[in-house]
Design a protein around this motif. Structure first.
Motif, mmCIF file in Angstrom:
data_model
loop_
_atom_site.group_PDB
_atom_site.id
_atom_site.type_symbol
_atom_site.label_atom_id
_atom_site.label_comp_id
_atom_site.label_asym_id
_atom_site.label_seq_id
_atom_site.Cartn_x
_atom_site.Cartn_y
_atom_site.Cartn_z
ATOM 1 N N TRP A 362 0.835 -1.213 0.000
ATOM 2 C CA TRP A 362 0.000 0.000 0.000
ATOM 3 C C TRP A 362 0.865 1.257 0.000
ATOM 4 N N ALA A 363 1.809 1.307 0.960
ATOM 5 C CA ALA A 363 2.641 2.506 1.101
ATOM 6 C C ALA A 363 3.465 2.747 -0.160
ATOM 7 N N ARG A 364 3.889 1.658 -0.828
ATOM 8 C CA ARG A 364 4.758 1.798 -1.998
ATOM 9 C C ARG A 364 3.966 2.051 -3.284
ATOM 10 N N THR A 365 2.639 1.981 -3.209
ATOM 11 C CA THR A 365 1.806 2.329 -4.366
ATOM 12 C C THR A 365 1.004 3.604 -4.076
ATOM 13 N N GLU A 366 0.227 3.578 -3.000
ATOM 14 C CA GLU A 366 -0.651 4.727 -2.690
ATOM 15 C C GLU A 366 0.057 5.819 -1.887
ATOM 16 N N GLY A 367 1.150 5.469 -1.224
ATOM 17 C CA GLY A 367 1.951 6.479 -0.527
ATOM 18 C C GLY A 367 1.786 6.511 0.982
ATOM 19 N N SER A 368 0.568 6.403 1.491
ATOM 20 C CA SER A 368 0.386 6.605 2.940
ATOM 21 C C SER A 368 0.759 5.357 3.751
ATOM 22 N N ILE A 369 1.149 5.615 4.994
ATOM 23 C CA ILE A 369 1.542 4.529 5.905
ATOM 24 C C ILE A 369 0.357 4.266 6.837
ATOM 25 N N CYS A 370 -0.209 3.054 6.742
ATOM 26 C CA CYS A 370 -1.466 2.800 7.458
ATOM 27 C C CYS A 370 -1.218 2.275 8.865
ATOM 28 N N ALA A 371 -2.241 2.380 9.702
ATOM 29 C CA ALA A 371 -2.187 1.787 11.041
ATOM 30 C C ALA A 371 -2.158 0.265 10.901
ATOM 31 N N PRO A 372 -1.544 -0.433 11.876
ATOM 32 C CA PRO A 372 -1.502 -1.903 11.781
ATOM 33 C C PRO A 372 -2.906 -2.528 11.717
ATOM 34 N N TYR A 401 -10.327 3.118 5.357
ATOM 35 C CA TYR A 401 -8.921 3.335 5.720
ATOM 36 C C TYR A 401 -8.984 3.971 7.113
ATOM 37 N N SER A 402 -9.017 3.101 8.142
ATOM 38 C CA SER A 402 -9.453 3.544 9.476
ATOM 39 C C SER A 402 -8.440 4.414 10.212
ATOM 40 N N GLY A 403 -7.151 4.346 9.845
ATOM 41 C CA GLY A 403 -6.206 5.207 10.561
ATOM 42 C C GLY A 403 -4.813 5.184 9.955
#
Ligand SMILES: Cc1ncc(COP(=O)(O)O)c(C=O)c1O
Length: 451
Positions: A362-372, A401-403
């Motif tokens: 996700w982070a390497r495509t959409e950019g954001s770093i998600c909560a675990p 995308y809860s957090g």
């Protein structure tokens, strides 16, 4: 922004079974009065389909609402999937998750009722931050019992709570009888949401001034009601994007409020004939929906809450210390549990290595770093997008995308350095905690639906 919340209790094919006391008799609203203000108890027991959102609450929610609905086109391209992936970005709230959607209304209704202070528990720290933020805006004191393992893993969450004027201690603590009892029996326990809830309720009901109440960040009907703003907004936004309906709706589920928030407006459509696959995701280390029985159980370890009809692993279950602290709760919201019994939704469980791998994709495509916690939903989104490719179907996938995970980097660090392992849950541990609830009243497993 929607002007009303949606209450699924009005539409469930089988009426909800009531919360009961240990004597098996239904709990009355009066019995809940020492714990919650009456205006929230009214919402808890309401069967009205639509409940107006007061103007002042709408104004406060508009600080970050409506939250964006975004199409994850880069992830779609990376997966070479014909699926259209939409996410409702709840990470843009001041506290970084969906939790302020209910923190604001809960603080507001308590203030209206004349309450001066709220106590609560928090797992990953998201809820403690949300309530501290809301209490500060609305003018209430806030005391937070934070599960020990998350308190140690995420020290900056405590700082955030302090910035908003909240007072946060690690749970189990020495400040309550429930905490002291646990510390005597299990001095090295990582803590659990069930333990922290016992402490927070005790701290509220033992305040003799009568001006303190308890606030819960998930599980209960009124919390889920407030969270439906996520799904209601998403529905309007999908329409604006020219999408008639999603084929699949996904949300991770700790106590169930995030999942219910995104999905219940669509569960309503399903009850009324739409074909939608709706999937709550849990951690395989805390598999109440996929491995637990549906029965009456307490919401906390010290048995201070009423008995609730839910999927549960037993109130004494202490889950392994995984990084998705918000998924470490032994039970599932009664409303979500009833939807499982009805066959309206179908839960899945994922382990943490698969989820971190998905979070990196996700982070390497959409950019954001998600909560675990959020990574559990993303793992399912990727699975379903891959299935859509194999089947050659242009499915619409919607998820919450809860957090964000910007305060959860210790887990990412462990994963990237190869130190993170999958925690397997021994069946013997499940058996022990389930034994402790075998003599409690049984919930009826009635199913009327055709799903
Ligand atoms: C980012 C995030 N997502 C999801 C959850 C699970 O929440 P719920 O109890 O609403 O299921 C949490 C809980 O803390 C969380 O912090």
């Amino acid at each position: 922004m929607p002007k009303q919340w949606y209450n699924i209790a009005a539409d469930l094919p089988t009426p909800m079974q009531p919360p009961i006391g240990p004597d098996g008799k239904p709990i009355t609203p009066d019995m809940l009065a020492p714990v919650f203000p009456m205006n929230l108890i009214e919402q808890e027991v309401s069967r009205e389909r639509w409940i107006d959102i007061p103007e002042e609450i709408l104004e406060l929610l508009s600080i970050w609402h409506p939250t964006p609905l975004v199409r994850a086109t880069r992830l779609e391209k990376f997966l070479k999937t014909p699926a259209h992936i939409y996410y409702k970005d709840e990470s843009v709230s001041p506290a970084g998750s969906h939790k302020p959607n209910t923190a604001i209304p809960q603080a507001w209704y308590n203030k209206q009722f004349g309450i001066k202070k709220l106590t609560t528990e928090t797992g990953a720290g998201q809820w403690g931050c949300a309530l501290s933020f809301a209490c500060n805006l609305i003018g209430l004191e806030c005391k937070v019992f934070m599960v020990r393992i998350s308190f140690d893993q995420k020290p900056y969450r405590k700082t955030m709570m302090q910035v908003w004027g909240g007072n946060c201690v690690a749970s189990p603590s020495n400040e309550t009888q429930a905490g002291r009892d646990i510390l005597r029996r299990m001095p090295n326990t990582p803590g659990s949401l069930g333990i922290a809830i016992s402490e927070a309720i005790e701290a509220a009901v033992s305040d003799k001034s009568g001006e303190t109440r308890y606030s819960l960040g998930s599980v209960l009907n009124h919390v889920i009601l407030h969270q439906t703003i996520i799904g209601l907004e998403a529905k309007k936004q999908l329409k604006m994007a020219g999408v008639k309906k999603p084929d699949i709706v996904i949300g991770c589920a700790g106590g169930g409020s995030n999942f219910a928030g995104i999905s219940f407006p669509f569960v309503n459509d399903k009850i009324h004939g739409e074909n939608i696959e709706i999937i709550p995701i849990e951690s395989s280390t805390c598999p109440k929906m996929t491995k637990g029985p549906f029965t009456y159980d307490f919401g906390d370890i010290a048995k201070m809450t009423p008995l609730l009809p839910m999927f549960t692993l037993g109130h004494s279950f202490v889950p392994p210390p995984i990084h998705a602290g918000g998924l470490r709760y032994h039970g599932m919201a009664p409303l979500v549990s009833q939807c499982i019994v009805e066959g309206l939704i179908k839960p899945r469980a994922y382990n943490q290595l698969k989820c971190y791998e998905s979070a990196l994709t996700w982070a390497r495509t959409e950019g954001s770093i998600c909560a675990p916690e959020t990574s559990h939903a993303i793992a399912c989104v990727i699975e379903e997008a891959n299935r859509a490719r194999e089947e050659g179907k242009e499915k619409v996938i919607l998820f919450s995308y809860s957090g964000h995970g910007l305060l959860d980097l210790a887990g990412y660090d462990k994963y990237l350095s190869g130190k993170l392992t999958d925690v397997t849950l021994p069946d013997s541990e499940l058996c022990d905690s389930l034994k402790a609830i075998k003599d409690l009243p049984k919930a009826e497993r009635k199913k009327t639906g055709k799903w």
